[in-house]
Motif scaffolding. Structure first.
Motif, mmCIF file in Angstrom:
data_model
loop_
_atom_site.group_PDB
_atom_site.id
_atom_site.type_symbol
_atom_site.label_atom_id
_atom_site.label_comp_id
_atom_site.label_asym_id
_atom_site.label_seq_id
_atom_site.Cartn_x
_atom_site.Cartn_y
_atom_site.Cartn_z
ATOM 1 N N SER A 36 0.854 -1.188 0.000
ATOM 2 C CA SER A 36 0.000 0.000 0.000
ATOM 3 C C SER A 36 0.884 1.230 0.000
ATOM 4 O O SER A 36 1.964 1.230 0.594
ATOM 5 C CB SER A 36 -0.916 0.020 1.230
ATOM 6 N N GLY A 175 -1.781 -5.045 -4.651
ATOM 7 C CA GLY A 175 -1.933 -3.624 -4.369
ATOM 8 C C GLY A 175 -3.178 -3.072 -5.011
ATOM 9 O O GLY A 175 -3.839 -3.752 -5.814
ATOM 10 N N GLU A 176 -3.505 -1.846 -4.670
ATOM 11 C CA GLU A 176 -4.674 -1.212 -5.271
ATOM 12 C C GLU A 176 -4.487 -1.081 -6.777
ATOM 13 O O GLU A 176 -5.386 -1.380 -7.559
ATOM 14 C CB GLU A 176 -4.900 0.158 -4.645
ATOM 15 N N ASP A 177 -3.316 -0.631 -7.182
ATOM 16 C CA ASP A 177 -3.004 -0.514 -8.599
ATOM 17 C C ASP A 177 -1.500 -0.344 -8.739
ATOM 18 O O ASP A 177 -0.832 0.107 -7.805
ATOM 19 C CB ASP A 177 -3.720 0.683 -9.220
ATOM 20 N N THR A 196 -4.211 -6.812 -8.586
ATOM 21 C CA THR A 196 -4.605 -5.448 -8.233
ATOM 22 C C THR A 196 -6.115 -5.342 -8.080
ATOM 23 O O THR A 196 -6.877 -6.160 -8.597
ATOM 24 C CB THR A 196 -4.153 -4.435 -9.303
ATOM 25 N N GLU A 197 -6.526 -4.295 -7.375
ATOM 26 C CA GLU A 197 -7.958 -4.022 -7.230
ATOM 27 C C GLU A 197 -8.513 -3.288 -8.448
ATOM 28 O O GLU A 197 -9.675 -3.443 -8.795
ATOM 29 C CB GLU A 197 -8.201 -3.178 -5.976
ATOM 30 N N LYS A 198 -7.679 -2.479 -9.087
ATOM 31 C CA LYS A 198 -8.116 -1.693 -10.241
ATOM 32 C C LYS A 198 -7.511 -2.260 -11.521
ATOM 33 O O LYS A 198 -6.716 -3.187 -11.490
ATOM 34 C CB LYS A 198 -7.697 -0.232 -10.072
ATOM 35 N N ARG A 221 -11.800 -6.629 -6.861
ATOM 36 C CA ARG A 221 -12.267 -5.673 -5.861
ATOM 37 C C ARG A 221 -12.042 -6.189 -4.443
ATOM 38 O O ARG A 221 -12.364 -7.331 -4.111
ATOM 39 C CB ARG A 221 -13.751 -5.382 -6.061
ATOM 40 N N GLY A 222 -11.508 -5.313 -3.610
ATOM 41 C CA GLY A 222 -11.336 -5.632 -2.206
ATOM 42 C C GLY A 222 -10.247 -6.625 -1.882
ATOM 43 O O GLY A 222 -10.153 -7.104 -0.749
ATOM 44 N N THR A 224 -7.036 -6.351 -1.428
ATOM 45 C CA THR A 224 -6.018 -5.974 -0.439
ATOM 46 C C THR A 224 -6.556 -6.032 0.988
ATOM 47 O O THR A 224 -5.777 -6.065 1.946
ATOM 48 C CB THR A 224 -5.462 -4.565 -0.719
ATOM 49 N N SER A 225 -7.863 -6.029 1.134
ATOM 50 C CA SER A 225 -8.434 -6.176 2.474
ATOM 51 C C SER A 225 -8.804 -7.619 2.785
ATOM 52 O O SER A 225 -9.015 -7.971 3.951
ATOM 53 C CB SER A 225 -9.668 -5.276 2.628
#
Length: 601
Positions: A36, A175-177, A196-198, A221-222, A224-225
């Motif tokens: 992150s 990671g998110e992206d 990645t999320e995106k 989606r989601g 990383t959580s």
């Protein structure tokens, strides 16, 4: 930052499968590191009187440092990753993009706010422009602007980058992206793959990952959580899914599946240099879709030329619109590199909303429905000088190979005639100036709206070739936006209406004696390719890496058998019936090419 020390092992959870989008093929099993970005909170403050000039200088210094980071990265990898650094080059140009810079500097001066705040507001303004672009590919290019802005922001606040290095053992990164530059930095034996999320399959991050052979799943989606550093994860880049906390049996099954794919891919290399023809001698041209002017992959995978070059890329980079000479150089080099194979270049397929920031004289109002608005050939015919500049470059380049011009989103005969009149006028101008060109340059049209299918007979009488763009044809015909999460599942290439429109278009073209190609994603899918081949297409154009797979299928088929299959599929009343027929045909005729997908879930 990692969310915990990698050495910390967590108690395994229950096996869980998450679905995303295939970013890059391949399967890897390993421990995940959740990455992150450190967020200290965006600095927002008003400037003291007289401080704007210094703040502008601070911003431009950060731009210069960001530019140097990219230049250094390019120099580091240009020898080993020559086919991917073109994307880094585009980001180097984008760092100095006038829209990004001028808007930020203007906000600093006018609003008397700090550079970080101004840059964030500029990014929001640009995002609104991209959100109203109808074309999925062009809309996804906002990620590149966001990457560049993030890099500048990091230089402003002195964070720099800490990604990703120093792993004690090979890992999977989540990671998110990630930017294309992040992905290039993953070119190490310590990174097995990423998720990645995106992101989407056409993002530059995914393109770089495929070029590096790095398995990736994007748009989860989601994720990383849902997972933590130290968890065991399976990344299935073939099907676009990941397995959290997999059992040992699942791990063994996926690794065996990956081994089979690798063996199959090795076998595919044998087909690259073979002719694309059926057992009974029917030749079908298999060509490449590309979006950046790099023909290395086209040549490597044995494509018979370029069936679709998306020329928008050149208009979205740098601080100003490309001039005739820069366009001519790009088109000439591609045509010459692939001669005598055809190079089909689609004219500007973009909405005026995206270019209005660079052409303030357009004075375009915001469109409520840009997908049905001023875009593609409509925009080109409205902005004649822009269209004429591109046509001049195309015609001049036509002497250096077999260059073909392709007009997008033609919906009526009057549009085709108007566009042809512009091209003929440019030919007269060039002739008067003594500038050489090929007067017999082929002019084709994209069939991607229902009205063009209905009018295909009339259009075929005045076009030199057809190219069916199924990505848009499916969306317009079924009233489906495949980028809309609520209806994306209804995007259906095997819908009977879609298949019948493709068949109708092919028949209309052939009655007039012109070639008909198909350049949508269906062309490179070995599941749908058999029925397309059976319908009698002259050319399938696809991502370069898919060509050996489709060629293998073609070389193990007879046109007679494919024709029978297509006739049966055309009689199907729904897509599930068509899919069942194709599954049966493929499993009976190519059992080693299609592995049971359901057993891995």
């Amino acid at each position: 930052m990692m969310d915990s020390e990698f050495e910390q092992r967590l108690e395994p959870g229950e096996p869980e499968t998450l679905h995303g989008i295939s970013g890059s093929p391949g399967i890897v099993v390993g421990k995940v590191v959740v990455f992150s970005r450190q967020e200290d909170g965006l600095l927002r403050y008003r400037l003291e009187p007289g401080a704007a000039e210094n703040e502008e200088a601070r911003f431009m210094a950060a731009v210069a440092r960001a530019e140097q980071v990219l230049i250094s990265l390019r120099q580091q990898f240009e020898d080993d990753l020559a086919d991917t650094v073109a994307i880094v080059d585009s980001h180097i140009r984008m760092v100095r993009d006038r829209l990004l810079l001028d808007q930020t500097l203007s906000l600093i001066r006018q609003k008397q706010i700090n550079a970080e705040w101004a840059l964030t507001r500029t990014l929001g303004i640009i995002k609104k422009k991209f959100d109203h672009i109808a074309d999925d590919y062009i809309r996804s290019r906002f990620a590149d602007v966001e990457y560049v802005a993030r890099l500048i922001a990091e230089q402003l606040n002195g964070q720099g980058r800490s990604f990703p290095a120093g792993f004690a053992e090979p890992v999977i990164v989540a990671g998110e992206d990630f930017s294309p530059e992040d992905t290039i930095r993953m070119h190490t034996d310590k990174v097995l793959g990423f998720l990645t999320e995106k992101g989407g399959s056409t993002s530059h991050t995914a393109i770089v990952a495929r070029s590096l052979g790095l398995p990736a799943v994007v748009g989860v989606r989601g994720v990383t959580s849902r997972c933590r550093t130290g968890d065991t994860v399976i990344v299935d880049g073939y099907e676009g899914r990941i397995c959290l906390h997999p059992t040992l049996d699942q791990q063994r099954l996926y690794l065996e599946y990956d081994r089979q794919h690798r063996v199959f891919s090795d076998e595919m290399s044998w087909y690259i240099r073979l002719a694309s023809e059926t057992v009974d001698g029917l030749r079908v041209r298999l060509s490449a879709n590309i979006e950046i002017p790099d023909v290395e992959a086209v040549i490597y995978y044995g494509a018979s030329g370029i069936g679709l070059f998306r020329s928008e890329f050149g208009y979205l980079q740098g601080s100003r619109l490309p001039d005739e000479e820069s366009l001519f150089t790009v088109y000439r080099d591609m045509a010459a590199a692939l001669a005598p194979e055809p190079v089909t270049i689609r004219t500007l397929d973009i909405g005026g909303d995206k270019l209005s920031s660079r052409l303030p004289e357009l004075r375009l109002s915001r469109e409520r429905n840009p997908a049905l608005g001023l875009r593609s050939i409509r925009f080109s015919l409205r902005e004649r000088s822009l269209f004429e500049t591109q046509v001049r470059a195309l015609l001049r380049a036509s002497l250096h190979g077999r260059l073909r011009i392709l007009l997008p989103l033609i919906s009526s005969l009057s549009e085709l005639r108007e566009a042809r009149a512009v091209i003929e006028s440019v030919m007269e101008q060039l002739a008067a100036e003594g500038v050489p060109f090929n007067p017999n340059t082929e002019l084709g049209i994209m069939i991607e709206v229902p009205s063009a299918v209905v009018m295909a007979d009339s259009l075929a009488a005045e076009a030199d070739f057809f190219s069916i763009g199924t990505n848009d044809l499916i969306q317009y015909s079924l009233a489906i936006d495949r980028g809309n999460e609520y209806v994306a599942s209804m995007y259906d290439p095997l819908h009977p209406a879609v298949l019948r429109m493709i068949s109708q278009t092919i028949e209309a073209g052939h009655r007039q004696g012109i070639e008909v190609s198909l350049c949508g994603e269906m062309a490179g899918d070995v599941f749908t390719a058999p029925v397309l081949l059976g319908l009698g297409l002259d050319e399938l154009s696809m991502r370069p890496s898919a060509i050996p797979h489709v060629k293998r299928l073609l070389r193990h088929s007879t046109f007679a058998r494919l024709t029978v299959l297509a006739a049966k599929v055309l009689k199907c009343k729904d897509s599930s019936e068509a899919a069942a027929l194709l599954n049966q045909y493929l499993s009976e005729n190519y059992p080693d090419q299609f592995i049971d997908r359901d057993e891995r879930t």
